[in-house]
Design a protein around this motif. Structure first.
Motif, short mmCIF file in Angstrom:
data_model
loop_
_atom_site.label_atom_id
_atom_site.label_comp_id
_atom_site.label_asym_id
_atom_site.label_seq_id
_atom_site.Cartn_x
_atom_site.Cartn_y
_atom_site.Cartn_z
N TYR A 177 0.84 -1.20 0.00
CA TYR A 177 0.00 0.00 0.00
C TYR A 177 0.87 1.25 0.00
CZ TYR A 177 -3.02 3.73 1.66
OH TYR A 177 -3.67 4.93 1.80
N PHE A 178 1.85 1.31 0.90
CA PHE A 178 2.68 2.51 1.00
C PHE A 178 3.64 2.65 -0.18
CE2 PHE A 178 1.22 2.60 5.43
CZ PHE A 178 0.97 3.96 5.57
N VAL A 179 4.08 1.54 -0.74
CA VAL A 179 4.92 1.60 -1.95
C VAL A 179 4.14 2.24 -3.08
CG1 VAL A 179 6.03 0.20 -3.74
CG2 VAL A 179 6.47 -0.30 -1.34
N LYS A 180 2.85 1.86 -3.21
CA LYS A 180 2.01 2.46 -4.25
C LYS A 180 1.80 3.96 -4.02
CE LYS A 180 -0.71 -1.62 -5.53
NZ LYS A 180 -2.05 -2.25 -5.51
N GLU A 181 1.90 4.36 -2.77
CA GLU A 181 1.74 5.78 -2.43
C GLU A 181 3.05 6.55 -2.59
OE1 GLU A 181 -1.18 7.42 -1.46
OE2 GLU A 181 -2.11 5.54 -2.13
N GLY A 182 4.09 5.87 -3.06
CA GLY A 182 5.35 6.54 -3.34
C GLY A 182 6.37 6.52 -2.22
N TYR A 183 6.18 5.65 -1.23
CA TYR A 183 7.10 5.57 -0.10
C TYR A 183 8.13 4.45 -0.31
CZ TYR A 183 3.85 8.45 2.65
OH TYR A 183 3.05 9.47 3.12
N GLU A 238 10.68 11.58 0.78
CA GLU A 238 11.37 12.86 0.96
C GLU A 238 11.66 13.04 2.46
OE1 GLU A 238 8.86 15.73 -0.94
OE2 GLU A 238 9.31 14.97 -2.96
N ASP A 239 11.13 14.10 3.11
CA ASP A 239 11.42 14.32 4.54
C ASP A 239 10.35 13.70 5.46
OD1 ASP A 239 13.73 15.70 3.97
OD2 ASP A 239 12.72 17.65 3.86
#
Length: 245
Positions: A19-25, A41-42
């Motif tokens: 889920y978080f990988v899909k959100e760009g994390y 990022e930060d």
């Protein structure tokens, strides 16, 4: 027939990671005691995984708030309804702690992640229910003293309403048949007529229009209530009689 595999905390990790990988994390497991840490990022997100929404989980998650404001707790979707009072109350507690909540549902090989709410600041003043607060204050103002033991569950509770009924019953027992007006003059309050008419406990009887007496049931049950409260109103009766002499 194959035995159903028992769910473990590690079963929550992969679907939440995706889920978080899909959100760009970028997502990492077990980082300095954090079950899951995600960075973009930060921004740092921490997710704590447990099979049940427990006090231990909440304590663990609030400790992670020392690292970041973006802390979630994640649990499997509960078997009871999400519209139930139990779930609503739990969600209120999680929100109040300014945590986010994620549930993972398992259906066969499918694993669905749902973010119930994000971790956001909790505005206590907006959550306050003034109507319920006023009910508490009104109940307190209607009691003459504290006649209940906090935490009681199987004992009779003396509410402001019941205390008013006891007061009226005490006066009827002492003075005999009286009208609501005469009782109010003795200090039984504005609800006197309503209490006598509704007769919730069955303690009163109307002997004629606008005149009431205490019933046999009332005499019997009056003595089964708080001795301290009965003594209080009997003392009030004596004081009134002294002042009217």
């Amino acid at each position: 027939m194959t035995e159903k595999k028992k769910l473990q905390e590690i079963d929550l990790y992969k679907p939440i990671q995706r889920y978080f990988v899909k959100e760009g994390y970028e997502v990492y497991g077990e980082v300095n005691d954090c079950d899951l840490a995600a960075v973009k990022e930060d921004e740092l997100v921490v997710v704590e995984l447990k099979l049940n929404l427990s006090v231990d989980l909440l304590v663990q998650a609030t400790k992670r708030q020392r690292l970041t404001d973006s802390v979630y707790i994640a649990v499997p979707k509960p078997k009871y309804k999400l519209r139930s009072k139990k779930w609503t109350d739990l969600c209120h507690l999680v929100r109040r702690l300014e945590l986010g909540l994620i549930i993972v549902s398992f259906s066969g090989n499918r694993k669905n992640v749902e973010v119930i709410f994000e971790p956001t600041p909790f505005e206590r003043k907006k959550s306050r229910n003034n109507r319920k607060r006023n009910r508490v204050l009104k109940e307190i103002s209607g009691r003459s003293a504290d006649y209940n033991i906090g935490g009681s569950s199987r004992t009779k509770i003396i509410t402001a309403y019941k205390e008013n009924c006891i007061q009226i019953a005490c006066y009827l027992q002492r003075y005999g048949d009286l009208s609501p007006k005469a009782l109010r003059e003795l200090g039984t309050g504005n609800k006197t007529s309503s209490i006598l008419t509704k007769n919730y406990y069955g303690w009163f009887e109307r002997v004629q229009r606008g005149v009431y007496t205490i019933s046999e049931k009332g005499k019997k049950e009056l003595n089964e209530n708080s001795e301290e409260l009965l003594s209080y109103y009997k003392e009030m009766v004596k004081e009134k009689e002294i002042h009217t002499k």
